[in-house]
Write a protein that holds these residues in place. Sequence first.
Motif, PDB file in Angstrom:
ATOM      1  N   GLN A  65      28.024   1.847  -5.795  1.00 40.63           N
ATOM      2  CA  GLN A  65      28.095   1.224  -4.476  1.00 40.63           C
ATOM      3  C   GLN A  65      27.623   2.215  -3.420  1.00 40.63           C
ATOM      4  N   GLU A  66      26.951   1.703  -2.417  1.00 39.86           N
ATOM      5  CA  GLU A  66      26.501   2.527  -1.294  1.00 39.86           C
ATOM      6  C   GLU A  66      27.668   3.333  -0.732  1.00 39.86           C
ATOM      7  N   GLY A  67      27.400   4.590  -0.427  1.00 45.51           N
ATOM      8  CA  GLY A  67      28.424   5.464   0.145  1.00 45.51           C
ATOM      9  C   GLY A  67      29.158   6.305  -0.872  1.00 45.51           C
ATOM     10  N   LYS A  68      29.104   5.899  -2.152  1.00 44.95           N
ATOM     11  CA  LYS A  68      29.763   6.670  -3.215  1.00 44.95           C
ATOM     12  C   LYS A  68      28.866   7.821  -3.663  1.00 44.95           C
ATOM     13  N   TRP A  72      14.941  19.105 -11.136  1.00 43.19           N
ATOM     14  CA  TRP A  72      15.202  17.667 -11.027  1.00 43.19           C
ATOM     15  C   TRP A  72      14.103  17.021 -10.192  1.00 43.19           C
ATOM     16  N   TYR A  73      13.638  15.874 -10.692  1.00 42.40           N
ATOM     17  CA  TYR A  73      12.586  15.113 -10.024  1.00 42.40           C
ATOM     18  C   TYR A  73      13.068  13.680  -9.831  1.00 42.40           C
ATOM     19  N   ARG A  74      12.503  13.059  -8.810  1.00 50.39           N
ATOM     20  CA  ARG A  74      12.725  11.631  -8.569  1.00 50.39           C
ATOM     21  C   ARG A  74      11.419  10.905  -8.876  1.00 50.39           C
ATOM     22  N   HIS A 109      24.162  15.557  -8.371  1.00 54.58           N
ATOM     23  CA  HIS A 109      25.004  14.721  -7.540  1.00 54.58           C
ATOM     24  C   HIS A 109      24.247  14.303  -6.289  1.00 54.58           C
ATOM     25  N   ILE A 110      24.410  13.020  -5.935  1.00 52.93           N
ATOM     26  CA  ILE A 110      23.929  12.521  -4.645  1.00 52.93           C
ATOM     27  C   ILE A 110      25.165  12.010  -3.910  1.00 52.93           C
ATOM     28  N   ALA A 153      18.228   3.422  -0.627  1.00 56.12           N
ATOM     29  CA  ALA A 153      16.938   4.110  -0.740  1.00 56.12           C
ATOM     30  C   ALA A 153      16.949   5.210  -1.800  1.00 56.12           C
ATOM     31  N   ASP A 154      18.122   5.572  -2.284  1.00 62.10           N
ATOM     32  CA  ASP A 154      18.210   6.568  -3.362  1.00 62.10           C
ATOM     33  C   ASP A 154      17.943   5.941  -4.724  1.00 62.10           C
ATOM     34  N   SER A 155      17.832   4.634  -4.783  1.00 62.65           N
ATOM     35  CA  SER A 155      17.579   3.952  -6.052  1.00 62.65           C
ATOM     36  C   SER A 155      16.224   4.378  -6.607  1.00 62.65           C
TER      37      SER A 155
END
Lengths: 113, 115
Positions: free
Chosen positions: A14-17, A35-37, A76-77, A83-85
């Motif tokens: 969920q957003e915010g977690k 680490w890459y996106r 960790h994010i 938008a992090d998806s």
Amino acid sequence: SQKIEQNSEALNIQEGKTATLTCNYTNYSPAYLQWYRQDPGRGPVFLLLIRENEKEKRKERLKVTFDTTLKQSLFHITASQPADSATYLCALEVNNAGNMLTFGGGTRLMVKP
Amino acid sequence: DTGVSQDPRHKITKRGQNVTFRCDPISEHNRLYWYRQTLGQGPEFLTYFQNEAQLEKSRLLSDRFSAERPKGSFSTLEIQRTEQGDSAMYLCASSLGLAGGGEQFFGPGTRLTVL
């Protein structure tokens, strides 16, 4: 045999977690871990690099840990956003190997609003 | 310089044909890498260049594959007698070639489909 394992199942949060992604490796002695996106249809984009003698590295909402005893890195994010998806790839770099990277299979992260 | 570019972005070919891909790295980068990526997998290293010298080739790179970087700038990857198993995304990356760990900058990739 050498392996780099990332959770192949998608991680839905969920957003915010805080999202936590795992990278485990066997039979490697990496000097560096990156680490890459990667977004669909695009090339990977560099996020963070951590050295074998570093325990933790931070950049804005991102944090990476590196445990060479456990042979594991955690990514960790915090305060995740839709938008992090994306798919997140870990990559090992063995010293004196011309910066060649060996990638894990990636973990797809889905952040729901 | 806007980053690493690759051409073409998509290529559809018939089995047995030859294909050639081009990569233009970031201009000041002396290292250039080729990777192959199939759906749901991470990129797999194929080969890399330090300037114009090809220094490492993966065992994945069969003799049907050849790569060049003639003047230490752009690079080409040729696949001869393509097979359906060659269908993949071919990624190019470049880096400064730092001794102590190197961020790689990837291009958008060339998606190859072999019919």
